[in-house]
Design a protein around this motif. Structure first.
Motif, PDB file in Angstrom:
ATOM      1  N   THR A  45       0.837  -1.199   0.000  1.00 31.39           N
ATOM      2  CA  THR A  45       0.000   0.000   0.000  1.00 31.39           C
ATOM      3  C   THR A  45       0.877   1.256   0.000  1.00 31.39           C
ATOM      4  N   LEU A  46       1.902   1.260   0.848  1.00 24.97           N
ATOM      5  CA  LEU A  46       2.766   2.439   0.950  1.00 24.97           C
ATOM      6  C   LEU A  46       3.673   2.582  -0.270  1.00 24.97           C
ATOM      7  N   PHE A  47       4.174   1.456  -0.773  1.00 22.46           N
ATOM      8  CA  PHE A  47       5.081   1.507  -1.917  1.00 22.46           C
ATOM      9  C   PHE A  47       4.354   1.988  -3.178  1.00 22.46           C
ATOM     10  N   ASP A  48       3.104   1.567  -3.369  1.00 20.05           N
ATOM     11  CA  ASP A  48       2.333   2.016  -4.535  1.00 20.05           C
ATOM     12  C   ASP A  48       2.208   3.539  -4.542  1.00 20.05           C
ATOM     13  N   ARG A  49       2.075   4.131  -3.366  1.00 20.53           N
ATOM     14  CA  ARG A  49       1.987   5.598  -3.269  1.00 20.53           C
ATOM     15  C   ARG A  49       3.370   6.231  -3.450  1.00 20.53           C
ATOM     16  N   PHE A  50       4.373   5.650  -2.788  1.00 17.47           N
ATOM     17  CA  PHE A  50       5.748   6.184  -2.852  1.00 17.47           C
ATOM     18  C   PHE A  50       6.278   6.163  -4.283  1.00 17.47           C
ATOM     19  N   GLY A  51       6.007   5.051  -4.984  1.00 22.15           N
ATOM     20  CA  GLY A  51       6.589   4.859  -6.311  1.00 22.15           C
ATOM     21  C   GLY A  51       6.076   5.828  -7.356  1.00 22.15           C
ATOM     22  N   VAL A  52       4.886   6.391  -7.149  1.00 21.35           N
ATOM     23  CA  VAL A  52       4.349   7.352  -8.124  1.00 21.35           C
ATOM     24  C   VAL A  52       4.482   8.789  -7.625  1.00 21.35           C
ATOM     25  N   GLY A  53       5.311   8.973  -6.581  1.00 20.65           N
ATOM     26  CA  GLY A  53       5.645  10.321  -6.144  1.00 20.65           C
ATOM     27  C   GLY A  53       4.744  10.920  -5.089  1.00 20.65           C
ATOM     28  N   GLU A  54       3.844  10.110  -4.509  1.00 17.07           N
ATOM     29  CA  GLU A  54       2.986  10.664  -3.458  1.00 17.07           C
ATOM     30  C   GLU A  54       3.794  10.821  -2.175  1.00 17.07           C
ATOM     31  N   ARG A  55       3.525  11.865  -1.427  1.00 14.93           N
ATOM     32  CA  ARG A  55       4.256  12.153  -0.190  1.00 14.93           C
ATOM     33  C   ARG A  55       3.824  11.208   0.924  1.00 14.93           C
ATOM     34  N   LEU A  56       4.788  10.577   1.573  1.00 16.54           N
ATOM     35  CA  LEU A  56       4.535   9.757   2.755  1.00 16.54           C
ATOM     36  C   LEU A  56       5.090  10.464   3.976  1.00 16.54           C
ATOM     37  N   SER A  57       4.695  10.007   5.163  1.00 21.09           N
ATOM     38  CA  SER A  57       5.309  10.552   6.384  1.00 21.09           C
ATOM     39  C   SER A  57       6.755  10.063   6.466  1.00 21.09           C
TER      40      SER A  57
END
Length: 344
Positions: free
Chosen positions: A310-322
């Motif tokens: 879930t986190l990697f899918d967001r990270f990989g397309v440039g979405e900001r994580l904490s």
């Protein structure tokens, strides 16, 4: 807001390559086991060989429910079942009667190149992923993860059960650079297992951070631990998974005739740095779902959206994580694995 989240998730799923793999960046060798005396621990050591033991034990396991039901009407037969001997042949390993210290030695290679997948069939994702990783490196220089890995070398977590009940534990880490060698010595019991903020590991952590962030191609470390357990005490190599029935009920691991820990077991201890899951009570090994098999628990369930995918899918397309989510994702990439989006 809900529409934005759904749109991001849809974008991440469509952008995820079907072929995506990363090579591990912490590469430990098997850890061989030797016997020495504490007072002469830096001198010559003797390799520990496995021994074979055949014992006449007792029945102590819980009886299967089906057997209890079958014997319920025949108490004499039930009594006979628990009174019979439990004959077993097992591998065994112990220090000699004139040695009080276990020596464990392995090497560890710390590699750079986490920004480059070993396989990826989507160029658009590859570009956005690389940009995200370079952003992380620019912001942290891998200092937080390196500090945690270095702590798990210095505290001898990799000894596992051989750490328990030790009077003293010393760890010597040597950075091998051709003819040049840099060495650090740690009191593993003083470093401890519960936090990652001991300044004693700073120099070692810097070497590891420089490799992970690409400032150097790699670092090769030799790690030697001395655990003072007592003369003749039992020690614990890795146990083999037996898939074919053998005469032995326990098979221990050896390499070159010397008892050893699997490299996978050493690696699991080194990546036991995840304190970023909810209500963290202790560090757990970095795993995709936070699984701790000996507790039968997964601390990063997909239903709670805290798992790696879930986190990697967001990270990989440039979405900001904490910050803590980024540390966890990057630790998973250092661990390596196959993370592509299956079409099945």
């Amino acid at each position: 807001m809900a529409k934005e989240v759904k749109a991001t998730a849809k974008k991440a799923k469509s952008a995820m390559p079907s072929v995506l793999a990363f090579e591990k960046k912490l590469v430990p060798s098997d850890a061989q086991m030797f016997a020495v005396n504490w007072a002469e621990r830096h001198g010559k050591a003797q390799g520990l060989a496995l021994q074979l033991k055949s014992v006449r034990g007792t029945i102590s396991n819980r009886l299967p429910v089906a057997l209890l039901v079958a014997l319920e009407k025949d108490p004499a037969k039930l009594n006979a079942e628990v009174e019979k001997p439990n004959l077993q042949t097992v591998d065994h390993c112990a220090l000699p009667s004139d040695c009080d210290t276990l020596k464990v030695r392995f090497t560890l290679k710390v590699l750079s190149g986490v920004a480059v997948p070993s396989a990826c069939n989507n160029q658009e994702f590859n570009d956005s992923y690389r940009e995200a990783v370079e952003g992380y490196i620019g912001k942290t220089s891998f200092t937080e993860l390196a500090k945690r890995y270095a702590t798990n070398l210095a505290n001898a977590r990799f000894l596992w059960r051989n750490r328990v009940g030790a009077e003293s534990i010393e760890v010597v880490v040597t950075h091998l650079e051709g003819e040049k060698q840099t060495q650090w010595t740690f009191d593993a019991k003083a470093i401890g297992l519960h936090d990652f903020d001991n300044p004693a590991v700073a120099a070692l952590a810097q070497v590891m951070a420089d490799s992970l962030s690409g400032k150097r191609e790699f670092a090769l470390l030799e790690v030697v631990a001395y655990s003072r357990l007592g003369q003749g005490q039992e020690v614990y190599p890795s146990e083999e998974l037996v898939t074919v029935k053998e005469n032995k009920s326990k098979v221990l691991y050896e390499t070159g005739g010397i008892a050893a820990l699997h490299s996978q077991k050493v690696g699991n201890a080194l990546r036991t740095i995840d304190t970023w899951y909810d209500d963290a009570a202790r560090p757990i090994a970095v795993e995709a779902y936070g699984a701790v098999t000996n507790l039968g628990m997964a601390y990063r369930k997909p239903t709670e959206k805290k798992d790696f995918y879930t986190l990697f899918d967001r990270f990989g397309v440039g979405e900001r994580l904490s910050d803590t989510e980024e540390h966890y994702v990057m630790a998973m990439l250092v661990r390596g694995g196959v993370f592509g989006q299956s079409s099945k």
